[in-house]
Design a protein around this motif. Structure first.
Motif, short mmCIF file in Angstrom:
data_model
loop_
_atom_site.label_atom_id
_atom_site.label_comp_id
_atom_site.label_asym_id
_atom_site.label_seq_id
_atom_site.Cartn_x
_atom_site.Cartn_y
_atom_site.Cartn_z
N GLN A 120 49.92 20.58 58.10
CA GLN A 120 50.22 21.65 58.59
C GLN A 120 49.82 21.73 59.86
N GLN A 121 48.52 21.10 60.10
CA GLN A 121 47.79 21.11 61.44
C GLN A 121 48.31 20.16 62.41
N LYS B 144 58.01 23.25 55.26
CA LYS B 144 57.95 23.09 53.71
C LYS B 144 56.29 23.27 52.73
N SER B 145 55.39 22.11 54.50
CA SER B 145 53.93 22.02 53.85
C SER B 145 53.47 23.34 53.51
N LYS B 146 53.48 24.72 54.44
CA LYS B 146 53.12 25.70 53.52
C LYS B 146 53.87 26.02 52.39
N GLN B 147 55.04 25.63 52.08
CA GLN B 147 55.29 26.24 51.50
C GLN B 147 54.97 25.60 50.11
N GLN B 148 54.67 24.58 49.80
CA GLN B 148 53.88 23.42 49.39
C GLN B 148 53.00 24.05 48.71
N GLN B 149 51.87 24.39 50.12
CA GLN B 149 50.59 24.79 49.77
C GLN B 149 50.61 26.10 49.13
N THR B 150 51.67 26.95 48.92
CA THR B 150 51.40 28.08 48.00
C THR B 150 51.53 27.99 46.58
N ASP B 151 53.01 26.87 46.49
CA ASP B 151 53.32 26.55 45.35
C ASP B 151 51.69 25.51 44.42
N LEU B 152 50.96 25.18 45.67
CA LEU B 152 49.72 24.55 44.99
C LEU B 152 48.19 25.74 44.56
N THR B 153 48.40 25.74 44.97
CA THR B 153 47.46 27.17 45.49
C THR B 153 47.82 28.34 43.86
N ALA B 154 49.01 28.30 44.12
CA ALA B 154 48.92 29.08 42.57
C ALA B 154 48.77 28.11 41.00
N GLU B 155 49.16 26.64 41.57
CA GLU B 155 49.08 25.93 40.26
C GLU B 155 47.84 25.36 39.61
N LEU B 156 46.89 25.65 40.92
CA LEU B 156 45.59 25.54 41.17
C LEU B 156 44.62 26.84 40.47
N LYS B 157 45.27 28.05 40.16
CA LYS B 157 45.37 28.97 39.80
C LYS B 157 45.35 28.96 38.59
N ARG B 158 45.96 28.45 38.02
CA ARG B 158 46.63 28.67 37.07
C ARG B 158 45.88 27.93 36.22
N LEU B 159 45.47 26.06 36.64
CA LEU B 159 44.24 25.90 35.92
C LEU B 159 42.99 26.63 35.74
#
Length: 345
Positions: free
Chosen positions: A171-172, A75-90
């Motif tokens: 995640q760690q 779940k945390s890895k999926q959240q990180q993926t979503d956040l990274t995509a959002e950061l890229k959009r921003l």
């Protein structure tokens, strides 16, 4: 009629009845006999799952903790993926927003950023004055909106970065928990003189894909067990139905009263390998059936919330794969050589 004759006739009738009963008994086919139950819990020196109460509790706790940590990690890895995509959009939006603000600033500079008094003094007419005031108001509104958009994007960008850092730390943490639970399970097996590495040889098949358990499926013993008079959890019922729908239709028994393990909690089922039920060591087609069924549960472990699988003197743990595992009784039931044991979270 003499008493001796009456006695002889009655004896002959009884003998004929015994012969008839014996004939019927001989004629019964083992293939159609009712499935034989497992040995009673504790009958073979263990508690019905091949190990001591303390070992079973340790394996249950370790596997449950591992499965939960693994789910949190995913779940945390999926959240990180979503956040990274959002950061890229921003990041992509930040440049154009800054360009728009610069253009508005240039437009304001070109128009001299005149105030209403200056516009009134230099205006040739009332209409000219109103046009200039309207232009100034429009430029000012555009600039304010551009500044607000830029501030919002930068703020969202910062929040996304912080959230990504938090996700990475989480995640760690989950990885550390998984490692700890793996050690817990393997240490418990070692103390019980079990747990040597066991390879995958002989475990083919079982490639069907199960449907995942409903996200709201609880682990309380709230469902009627179709295999006994007891209860099972919604997740156990789901796993049972999935296995049957994918072709594993031989005799199954789930709920069972005992002192430890998942059976009395409705979180475990025993799947007979042989068509006639729980008998001796599975061989031939029966062993292939057990191999395929064990592999089916392993391949779908995440979807079915599998805690562990026991089959043919081995136990499969989500953390460690196959490990050697033998029951204290050394019989087909405690060694799990006549049935596949499934425990779910």
């Amino acid at each position: 009629m003499p008493v001796q004759d009456q006695t002889a006739r009655r004896l002959a009738a009884v003998m004929a009845l015994l012969v008839a009963v014996c004939g019927l008994a001989v004629a019964a086919s083992p293939a159609t006999a009712a499935p034989r139950p497992l040995a009673a819990p504790g009958e073979n020196g263990d508690d019905g799952e091949g190990g001591s109460k303390s070992l079973i509790e340790q394996l249950e706790d370790a596997s449950s903790g591992y499965v939960k940590a693994k789910a949190s990690l995913k779940k945390s890895k999926q959240q990180q993926t979503d956040l990274t995509a959002e950061l890229k959009r921003l990041d992509a939006a930040l440049g154009p927003q800054q360009d728009a603000l610069d253009e508005i600033a240039q437009q304001a500079y070109t128009s001299g950023r005149m105030g209403t008094l200056s516009a009134l003094v230099t205006a040739n007419s009332t209409d000219s004055f109103l046009d200039r005031v309207e232009t100034l108001a429009t430029v000012a509104a555009q600039q304010n909106a551009a500044i607000a958009d830029l501030k919002t994007t930068r703020s969202d960008q910062q929040r996304a970065k912080i959230a990504i850092d938090t996700a990475v730390r989480d995640q760690q943490k989950q990885v550390n928990v998984m490692a700890k639970r793996k050690t817990q399970a393997e240490t418990a097996l070692k103390k019980a003189n079990q747990g040597a590495d066991a390879g995958q040889s002989g475990d083919g098949g079982g490639s069907a894909s199960a449907d995942p358990a409903p996200s709201n499926a609880g682990n309380g013993c709230s469902e009627d067990d179709p295999t006994s008079g007891g209860c099972i959890t919604p997740r156990t019922l789901h796993a049972l139905k999935q296995a049957k729908s994918d072709g594993f239709t031989r005799y199954v028994h789930c709920f069972r009263e005992q002192n430890s393990g998942e059976h009395p909690k409705g979180r475990a089922c025993d799947f007979a390998a042989d068509k006639s039920g729980f008998g001796g060591d599975a061989t031939g087609a029966s062993k292939t059936y057990g191999n395929n069924l064990a592999n089916y549960f392993i391949n779908n472990a995440e979807k079915l919330d599998v805690l562990y699988v026991i089959w043919f003197r081995r136990i499969w743990l989500p953390s460690s794969g196959w490990k050697s595992y033998s029951g204290a009784g050394g019989d087909p039931s405690s060694d799990h050589t006549n049935h596949v044991h499934l425990s779910v979270n």
